[in-house]
Structure formats: C-alpha cells, structure tokens
Design an enzyme around this catalytic site. Structure first.
Site, PDB file in Angstrom:
ATOM      1  N   PRO A   1       0.849  -1.200   0.000  1.00  0.00           N
ATOM      2  CG  PRO A   1       0.197  -0.871   2.221  1.00  0.00           C
ATOM      3  CD  PRO A   1       1.007  -1.794   1.333  1.00  0.00           C
TER       4      PRO A   1
ATOM      5  CG  HIS B   1      -5.965   1.455   3.457  1.00  0.00           C
ATOM      6  ND1 HIS B   1      -4.694   1.632   3.948  1.00  0.00           N
ATOM      7  CD2 HIS B   1      -5.853   1.505   2.113  1.00  0.00           C
ATOM      8  CE1 HIS B   1      -3.854   1.796   2.947  1.00  0.00           C
ATOM      9  NE2 HIS B   1      -4.527   1.722   1.807  1.00  0.00           N
TER      10      HIS B   1
HETATM   11  O1  G7M Z   1      -2.364   2.287  -2.236  1.00  0.00           O
HETATM   12  P1  G7M Z   1      -3.133   2.386  -0.971  1.00  0.00           P
HETATM   13  O2  G7M Z   1      -3.864   1.113  -0.676  1.00  0.00           O
HETATM   14  O3  G7M Z   1      -2.281   2.827   0.207  1.00  0.00           O
HETATM   15  O4  G7M Z   1      -4.238   3.480  -1.225  1.00  0.00           O
HETATM   16  C1  G7M Z   1      -4.424   4.614  -0.434  1.00  0.00           C
HETATM   17  C2  G7M Z   1      -5.673   5.315  -0.920  1.00  0.00           C
HETATM   18  O5  G7M Z   1      -5.950   6.389  -0.041  1.00  0.00           O
HETATM   19  C3  G7M Z   1      -5.577   5.918  -2.317  1.00  0.00           C
HETATM   20  O6  G7M Z   1      -6.573   5.339  -3.144  1.00  0.00           O
HETATM   21  C4  G7M Z   1      -5.791   7.410  -2.104  1.00  0.00           C
HETATM   22  O7  G7M Z   1      -6.564   8.015  -3.118  1.00  0.00           O
HETATM   23  C5  G7M Z   1      -6.515   7.451  -0.777  1.00  0.00           C
HETATM   24  N1  G7M Z   1      -6.256   8.689  -0.032  1.00  0.00           N
HETATM   25  C6  G7M Z   1      -5.082   9.289   0.153  1.00  0.00           C
HETATM   26  N2  G7M Z   1      -5.252  10.388   0.926  1.00  0.00           N
HETATM   27  C7  G7M Z   1      -4.167  11.277   1.331  1.00  0.00           C
HETATM   28  C8  G7M Z   1      -6.562  10.498   1.234  1.00  0.00           C
HETATM   29  C9  G7M Z   1      -7.326  11.449   2.003  1.00  0.00           C
HETATM   30  O8  G7M Z   1      -6.839  12.418   2.572  1.00  0.00           O
HETATM   31  N3  G7M Z   1      -8.666  11.174   2.090  1.00  0.00           N
HETATM   32  C10 G7M Z   1      -9.249  10.105   1.465  1.00  0.00           C
HETATM   33  N4  G7M Z   1     -10.572   9.942   1.597  1.00  0.00           N
HETATM   34  N5  G7M Z   1      -8.549   9.209   0.742  1.00  0.00           N
HETATM   35  C11 G7M Z   1      -7.213   9.415   0.617  1.00  0.00           C
END
Ligand code: G7M
Length: 316
Positions: A248, A254
């Site tokens: 991730p 998550h």
């Molecule tokens: O790749 P990974 O499984 O870590 O995905 C992290 C997800 O978190 C991505 O799809 C991002 O678009 C989402 N994301 C990242 N940030 C910083 C935020 C945020 O501040 N709010 C929300 N709702 N999603 C986020």
C-alpha cells in the site's frame, strides 16, 4: 481548502491539521510552476511540481468523466465548435463548452515532501519477489523509515476531517472501521464508486500482519462494508470488488471497495489482493501472509528498490 469547523480545537498529537491547511485556496495565484512530473495520457492527469509560499506542492489535475445529468446541456449554442477535419459525412471539432460543464478535478498536496515528488514522477518499475524473510529484513525497516505520514488517516478516525463523508462506521476498537469515499472518487457517479474501509486499530501496517486472529475484523468489514454500500447506494454485492493493495502507499490497514465498472487504479495482478481470497487463505493457513512470497512492482527511484537490489531480490 475547507477545514472542519472544530479542527483547530483538537489537541491530541495524532489528530492535528497543519497550519497550511487552514488557509482557503480558491485559485492558483501565488503558485509557481516548477516542472511536469508526469503526464498520464490514460487517466488524463497531469502531475505538477509547484512552489507556493516557498514550500513544495504537488498538483494533480485530472480531466473528469462526463456527468450523465449534464451531458444534455452540452448540446447548446453556448458550446463553441472549431472544425479540425471534414471528410464526407465525418467531421471532428475542438469543443469549448461553458466552464460550468468543463471542470477539472484538482488534488493539492501541500506542503509536499520529497517522497510525494518521487511518488508522482515518471519512473521505471521493476518486479520484486518479496519472501516473508525479505519482508522482515528489508521492507519492514523501509516502512518504518520512509513511510508517508498517516496523519490524514488519524484525522479521519478522529473525525477531524471528512466526517461528513462517512458512509458507515463500526466504532468497535478491535473489529471496527470507517467506510468513506476515497479521495479519488468525485462522489457523483455511483458506477465509479470508490470507497475505502479504514480500520480503527492502529497496530496493523498491511496485509502482511494478518492472521487468523484478525478474521473477525476482516469478516466484519466484508459483511458490513457490502451491506452499507447496498443500503446507501443501491449497489449489490455482485457489483463490488473489495481488495487490499500490497504494497500500500500508507501503512495503516485499509481495504478498497470499488464498483466493478471502475477501471480502478491499482487493480493490477501485482497490486490487488481480494478481501475474500485473503480471508480464505488465512482460514486455510493462519500465517499465510507472513510466509507467502508476494510479487509487486517498485519504482526505480524508490529507496526500497535500492534496498532490494542490495539484498539480491531483483533480477536485472
Ligand atoms: O495504495 P493504498 O492502498 O495505500 O491506497 C491509499 C488510498 O488512499 C488511495 O486510493 C488514495 O486516493 C486514498 N487517499 C489518500 N489520501 C491522502 C486520502 C485522504 O486524505 N482522504 C481520502 N478519503 N482518501 C485518501
């Protein structure tokens, strides 16, 4: 940038909002262009390195999909057409609709760290075969040293930000989670639905940490995540895929919930692990994800790539 009204009152260390985020930004006045980090033709997104008030910013500008409800309004005298080709019954035009029908989505990361600049730059990728042992020896220390801040996750869990977007919450400290829209979803088109379930507990970095003791948590998320999507958006379980990313980008467990029609970012075979598969694999073998060799890609300019190269996990 909009901030929750009580944001500044929150005092705990893990629920803060940086002062930069308190400023309202309503145009790009004061933003200086540094360079185009990446121009992704497929997602029609430009990734831009900018400077604002002497700090780095990363700006993602994305041309968005048409909204079914406003398509009709495009066919009006307000929409200017400039012909680019005409041949028999075929013609093409550059099209300039009214600005209200022509918005782009902008994501601003400010202040951005050098890791953000790396993350959004054009780069070569290499395939890694990470054994359980490689994870313990190489990846884990990289995660601890190089992790992007989880502050935004803690802000969500503490209801400092995005509280009004929560789709569902189970507050149980062990098996509970918050389900809310991923930042990538514009929350308009439900056939592009993209949510994520963020667990309340903070001891799980990723898929690698999961074992049979976490089955109640995983099953709870699978069951309540799907049922709340059905209730809130009218989308049945058969239209949703739920999956982890490995690796991730953020090391706080998550799970992504995406509509089957969405060409989800990160749904490639070397990144996505379906929640149902993860549950079954753990049921068959508790330490499955501690021992399994996981295959994924790393960027050439990522310190993890160098660490793997030194450790002999990448064949060039
Ligand atoms: O790749 P990974 O499984 O870590 O995905 C992290 C997800 O978190 C991505 O799809 C991002 O678009 C989402 N994301 C990242 N940030 C910083 C935020 C945020 O501040 N709010 C929300 N709702 N999603 C986020």
């Amino acid at each position: 940038m909009a901030v929750e009204p009580n944001a500044k009152k929150m005092k705990t260390e893990d629920s803060k909002i940086s002062p930069e985020h308190c400023a309202e930004i309503s145009s790009f006045a004061g933003f200086e262009f540094c360079r185009l980090l990446k121009n992704d033709m497929r997602s029609k997104t430009a990734f831009i390195h900018s400077r604002f008030k002497e700090k780095d910013a990363v700006i993602l500008m994305e041309k968005t999909a048409f909204e079914t409800t406003t398509v009709q309004e495009l066919l009006s005298g307000e929409t200017e057409l400039v012909e680019t080709l005409k041949n028999d019954i075929y013609s093409t035009y550059k099209t300039f609709p009214d600005k209200t029908l022509n918005g782009m989505k902008t994501t601003l990361i400010y202040p951005a760290t050098s890791q953000h600049l790396v993350k959004y730059s054009e780069q070569d990728f290499y395939v890694v075969h990470e054994s359980g042992e490689d994870y313990n020896k190489v990846t884990l220390s990289y995660m601890k040293k190089k992790a992007l801040s989880n502050q935004w996750v803690y802000n969500i869990l503490n209801k400092v930000t995005e509280a009004d977007r929560i789709v569902f919450e189970d507050p149980d400290p062990d098996s509970g989670f918050i389900l809310l829209p991923d930042m990538k979803w514009d929350r308009k088109d439900t056939s592009a639905l993209y949510l994520q379930a963020v667990v309340h507990r903070r001891d799980l970095l990723s898929l690698r940490d999961l074992h049979q003791g976490h089955l109640p948590l995983l099953k709870n998320i699978a069951k309540k995540g799907i049922s709340s999507i059905g209730e809130k958006f009218g989308i049945p379980a058969s239209k949703i895929r739920a999956y982890f990313h490995y690796l991730p980008s953020y090391y706080h467990l998550h799970i992504h919930f995406a509509h089957i029609k969405l060409d989800s970012p990160g749904f490639e075979a070397d990144r996505a692990h379906l929640l149902t598969d993860v549950i079954e694999n753990i049921e068959m073998k508790s330490l499955y994800y501690k021992e399994k060799t996981l295959v994924y890609k790393v960027r050439e300019d990522d310190p993890l790539y160098t660490a793997f190269l030194e450790h002999g996990c990448i064949k060039k």
